[in-house]
Write a protein that holds these residues in place. Structure first.
Motif, short mmCIF file in Angstrom:
data_model
loop_
_atom_site.label_atom_id
_atom_site.label_comp_id
_atom_site.label_asym_id
_atom_site.label_seq_id
_atom_site.Cartn_x
_atom_site.Cartn_y
_atom_site.Cartn_z
N MET A 1 30.78 52.00 43.86
CA MET A 1 31.60 50.83 43.55
C MET A 1 30.80 49.82 42.74
SD MET A 1 34.52 51.37 44.99
CE MET A 1 35.25 49.74 44.99
N SER A 2 31.52 48.85 42.14
CA SER A 2 30.80 47.72 41.55
C SER A 2 30.11 46.99 42.70
CB SER A 2 31.76 46.80 40.79
OG SER A 2 32.82 46.40 41.61
N TRP A 3 29.01 46.36 42.44
CA TRP A 3 28.15 45.78 43.48
C TRP A 3 27.82 46.86 44.52
CZ3 TRP A 3 32.03 42.58 41.47
CH2 TRP A 3 31.57 41.44 40.83
N GLN B 1 28.29 43.12 34.80
CA GLN B 1 28.02 44.16 33.81
C GLN B 1 28.90 43.87 32.60
OE1 GLN B 1 28.40 47.76 36.15
NE2 GLN B 1 26.38 47.47 37.04
N SER B 2 29.75 44.79 32.18
CA SER B 2 30.58 44.54 31.00
C SER B 2 31.97 44.00 31.35
CB SER B 2 30.73 45.84 30.19
OG SER B 2 31.42 46.80 30.97
N GLN B 3 32.22 43.78 32.64
CA GLN B 3 33.53 43.32 33.08
C GLN B 3 33.63 41.80 33.03
OE1 GLN B 3 34.02 44.76 37.07
NE2 GLN B 3 34.14 46.91 36.45
N ILE B 4 34.77 41.31 32.55
CA ILE B 4 35.05 39.88 32.56
C ILE B 4 36.02 39.62 33.71
CG2 ILE B 4 35.99 37.93 31.26
CD1 ILE B 4 35.45 39.68 28.70
N HIS B 5 35.62 38.77 34.63
CA HIS B 5 36.44 38.48 35.81
C HIS B 5 36.98 37.06 35.73
CE1 HIS B 5 34.49 41.71 38.60
NE2 HIS B 5 34.74 42.16 37.41
N LYS B 6 38.28 36.95 35.62
CA LYS B 6 38.99 35.67 35.71
C LYS B 6 40.05 35.88 36.77
CE LYS B 6 38.35 34.36 30.89
NZ LYS B 6 39.03 34.01 29.62
N ARG B 7 39.89 35.19 37.91
CA ARG B 7 40.78 35.52 39.02
C ARG B 7 41.08 34.35 39.94
NH1 ARG B 7 36.12 39.68 41.06
NH2 ARG B 7 34.59 38.11 41.48
N PHE B 8 42.32 34.38 40.42
CA PHE B 8 42.71 33.51 41.52
C PHE B 8 42.40 34.28 42.79
CE2 PHE B 8 45.26 31.52 38.22
CZ PHE B 8 45.10 30.18 38.52
N ASN B 9 41.66 33.67 43.69
CA ASN B 9 41.26 34.27 44.96
C ASN B 9 42.02 33.58 46.07
OD1 ASN B 9 38.33 35.68 44.25
ND2 ASN B 9 38.75 33.87 43.00
N ASN B 10 42.61 34.36 46.96
CA ASN B 10 43.27 33.79 48.13
C ASN B 10 42.57 34.35 49.36
OD1 ASN B 10 45.05 32.22 49.52
ND2 ASN B 10 46.89 33.14 48.66
N LEU B 11 42.02 33.47 50.18
CA LEU B 11 41.25 33.86 51.35
C LEU B 11 42.09 33.80 52.62
CD1 LEU B 11 38.52 34.56 52.75
CD2 LEU B 11 38.12 32.08 52.89
N TYR B 12 41.99 34.87 53.41
CA TYR B 12 42.65 34.96 54.71
C TYR B 12 41.60 35.23 55.78
CZ TYR B 12 46.98 35.38 52.08
OH TYR B 12 48.03 35.13 51.25
N LYS B 13 41.96 34.84 57.01
CA LYS B 13 41.07 35.09 58.15
C LYS B 13 41.89 35.60 59.31
CE LYS B 13 39.36 31.77 61.04
NZ LYS B 13 38.53 30.66 61.49
#
Length: 171
Positions: A55-57, A107-119
């Motif tokens: 996987m990535s990371w 790496q070569s990926q561009i990440h633009k993201r809305f993150n929604n956190l749940y618990k």
């Protein structure tokens, strides 16, 4: 889940626009949606997953579960799906903790993201969790203190997603 699914592309206000593949999304830097789930126990420990080597990371510690929101899917549905797919926990007791925007490169990926956190706080801990072996190498319970120490002492062993969640919501 196979990563050929189409994910939800959104505008700068998180309004759905269209669907795209993950490779297209990351190559073009399209804004998309991600869910992150933190599983805690009654003692305040947090369950982290170690990402699989492919996987990535690779081999890095991450949120309990996380993933992209599929096209036409809402955040909560995606969170429930990812939690069950990745570590085999099925629950309707997810609490929304917060939403935030991030952008960066991996790496070569561009990440633009809305993150929604749940618990979710589990009162009964599954003896054996059904891990999605393609994505999750293992899981382990950590104290918040130990997670913060891991981030500080071994930043190359944690994902940016875990770092963001801890810095924003576990101060």
């Amino acid at each position: 889940m196979a990563k050929t699914n189409l994910i939800q592309i959104v505008d700068e206000n998180d309004n759905p626009l269209r669907a795209a593949t993950m490779p297209e999304t990351h190559a073009k830097g399209l804004i998309h949606r991600v869910v992150r789930i933190m599983v805690e126990d009654s003692q305040g420990r947090i369950l982290l997953q170690k990402r699989a080597p492919n996987m990535s990371w690779p081999n890095c510690w991450d949120n309990s579960a996380a993933g992209h929101v599929d096209a036409g899917e809402d955040y909560l549905t995606a969170a429930r799906r990812e939690l069950f797919e990745e570590i085999g926990i099925k629950t309707d007791k997810l609490d929304e903790i917060g939403k935030y925007y991030t952008q960066g490169k991996y790496q070569s990926q561009i990440h633009k993201r809305f993150n929604n956190l749940y618990k979710v706080v589990l009162t009964a801990i599954p003896q054996q969790m059904a891990l999605q072996k393609e994505e999750v190498a293992s899981v382990k319970w950590f104290s918040l203190k130990d997670i913060k120490k891991l981030i500080k002492d071994k930043p190359d062993k944690v994902t940016d997603g875990l770092r963001d969640v801890i810095e924003r919501f576990y101060t």
